[in-house]
Design an enzyme around this catalytic site. Structure first.
Site, mmCIF file in Angstrom:
data_model
loop_
_atom_site.group_PDB
_atom_site.id
_atom_site.type_symbol
_atom_site.label_atom_id
_atom_site.label_comp_id
_atom_site.label_asym_id
_atom_site.label_seq_id
_atom_site.Cartn_x
_atom_site.Cartn_y
_atom_site.Cartn_z
ATOM 1 N N ASP A 104 0.810 -1.224 0.000
ATOM 2 C CA ASP A 104 0.000 0.000 0.000
ATOM 3 C C ASP A 104 0.842 1.273 0.000
ATOM 4 O O ASP A 104 0.321 2.362 0.176
ATOM 5 C CB ASP A 104 -0.951 0.001 1.209
ATOM 6 C CG ASP A 104 -0.228 -0.201 2.537
ATOM 7 O OD1 ASP A 104 1.001 -0.470 2.526
ATOM 8 O OD2 ASP A 104 -0.889 -0.099 3.578
ATOM 9 N N LYS A 154 3.776 0.439 16.373
ATOM 10 C CA LYS A 154 2.660 1.265 16.849
ATOM 11 C C LYS A 154 2.765 1.563 18.344
ATOM 12 O O LYS A 154 1.893 1.167 19.130
ATOM 13 C CB LYS A 154 1.324 0.593 16.530
ATOM 14 C CG LYS A 154 1.259 0.011 15.116
ATOM 15 C CD LYS A 154 0.168 0.573 14.275
ATOM 16 C CE LYS A 154 0.376 0.287 12.809
ATOM 17 N NZ LYS A 154 0.112 -1.076 12.355
ATOM 18 N N ASP A 212 1.175 6.372 2.271
ATOM 19 C CA ASP A 212 0.407 5.159 2.518
ATOM 20 C C ASP A 212 -0.953 5.433 1.866
ATOM 21 O O ASP A 212 -1.675 6.325 2.301
ATOM 22 C CB ASP A 212 0.290 4.947 4.039
ATOM 23 C CG ASP A 212 -0.528 3.722 4.383
ATOM 24 O OD1 ASP A 212 -1.467 3.388 3.635
ATOM 25 O OD2 ASP A 212 -0.243 3.109 5.410
#
Ligand code: GDD
Ligand code: MG
Length: 318
Positions: A104, A154, A212
């Protein structure tokens, strides 16, 4: 040499568009995202391995019907195996140092230079790194003297080790793929990179751009980046403003197109102003000003539109 492209994922943030087209086949400036990625591979990568789950049939049909200049191997997963599990699932097809891409991402990475560095350092793995203001929704690294010494996926806001993020492009030696248990759902970012950090994991920071393409806004941005500075010039029936790309099969009458407008195959529009928008194939439109929109495929419009996504399975404002 082989390159694995991770093209699982449901493309949830681009729904309802991705209900009709799997995200990897969504076009960027009229060429499917994954095809662009394959075509951009340096010559030394003669094989692209697509790790696929959602949209398998569409992907097989697309690639078996065309020759895009590289050997394409489609490796399906019955259940999504995560980023690491999906790579491991391709293990039988690799022959040595392997490039891996998150499917992506649209970026200006120079893979040839990255490969040169990877060979020179003798790394087990090299990760492309990109600097951002807010790293918390990415993989974040501690980067010292060329090496990645820690990796956190994350991290909670405020606990990030740096502003350098994992840009989703890797060069990996088979020994890293061998660390991933077979036939299991594994995230390479959560379960493998933290272990290899400090032990032969190198970073390759780059500049230019990194997008992205997963949301409507970023999908538009990725399209405009792919369009570059040299879109098509004149087209019968349209006056062009700035960068624009109009498919040769499109029929336009009394239109103003651009800046940043992409018109797909078999589109027929009349008396329209289209800017900062992507019109996918087989769309009909009349008498409208369209700005910041994603429209298609196979839909019609007849009113002014702004920041709207219209697909055969529904319409959303964004
Ligand atoms: N085949 C397969 N199977 N592919 C998968 C699977 C799976 O089960 N899960 C994810 N992928 C693919 C996605 O389609 C995407 O191309 C890529 O792996 C990364 O997954 P995302 O879901 O997009 O992850 P992310 O964007 O939250 O985070 C990743 O990318 C960031 C950069 O954009 C991580 O790699 C982060 O560390 C990184 O910073
Ligand atoms: Mg992503």
């Amino acid at each position: 040499m082989e390159a694995i492209i991770l093209v699982g994922g449901l493309g949830t943030r681009l729904r309802p568009l991705t209900h009709t087209i799997p995200k990897p086949l969504l076009p960027l400036a009229n060429v499917p995202m994954v095809e662009r990625m394959v075509k951009k591979l340096p010559e030394i990568f003669d094989t692209a391995i697509l790790a696929v789950n959602y949209g398998l049939n569409e992907m097989e049909t697309y690639f078996y019907e065309r020759d895009i200049g590289k050997r394409i191997i489609i490796v399906p997963e019955d259940e999504p195996l995560g980023t690491g599990g999906a790579m491991r699932n391709c293990f039988d097809y690799i022959t040595g140092t392997t490039a891996v891409f998150n499917g992506d991402i649209v970026s200006s990475i120079n893979l040839e230079n990255m490969l040169k560095q990877h060979v020179k350092t003798g790394a087990k793995g090299t990760l492309a790194l990109w600097e951002v203001d807010d790293p918390s929704r990415f993989g974040v690294v501690e980067f010292k003297n060329g090496q990645i010494t820690q990796f956190q996926e994350k991290p909670e806001k405020g606990t990030e080790l740096s502003n350098l993020i994992n840009a989703g492009t890797y060069l990996l030696e088979p020994e890293i793929l061998e660390m991933i248990p077979a036939n299991k759902k594994i995230s390479i970012e959560r379960e493998i990179y933290p272990k290899v950090a400090g032990d032969g994991l190198y970073g390759f920071p780059f500049e230019g751009y990194f997008i992205d393409s997963g949301t409507p806004e970023s999908y538009l941005a990725a399209n405009f980046k792919s369009l570059g500075k040299n879109g098509t010039a004149a087209h019968n029936g349209a006056s062009i403003r700035g960068n624009a790309l109009i498919h040769e099969s499109a029929k336009l009458k009394d239109c103003i197109i651009g800046p940043n407008a992409i018109i797909g195959a078999n589109v027929e529009i009349e008396k329209c102003v289209i800017r900062e928008s992507v019109i996918l194939s087989n769309v009909n439109g009349y008498g409208s000003v369209v700005e910041g929109c994603i429209i298609g495929p196979e839909v019609s419009f007849e009113k002014d539109l702004r920041r709207t996504l219209i697909s055969p399975k529904g319409t959303i404002a964004f």
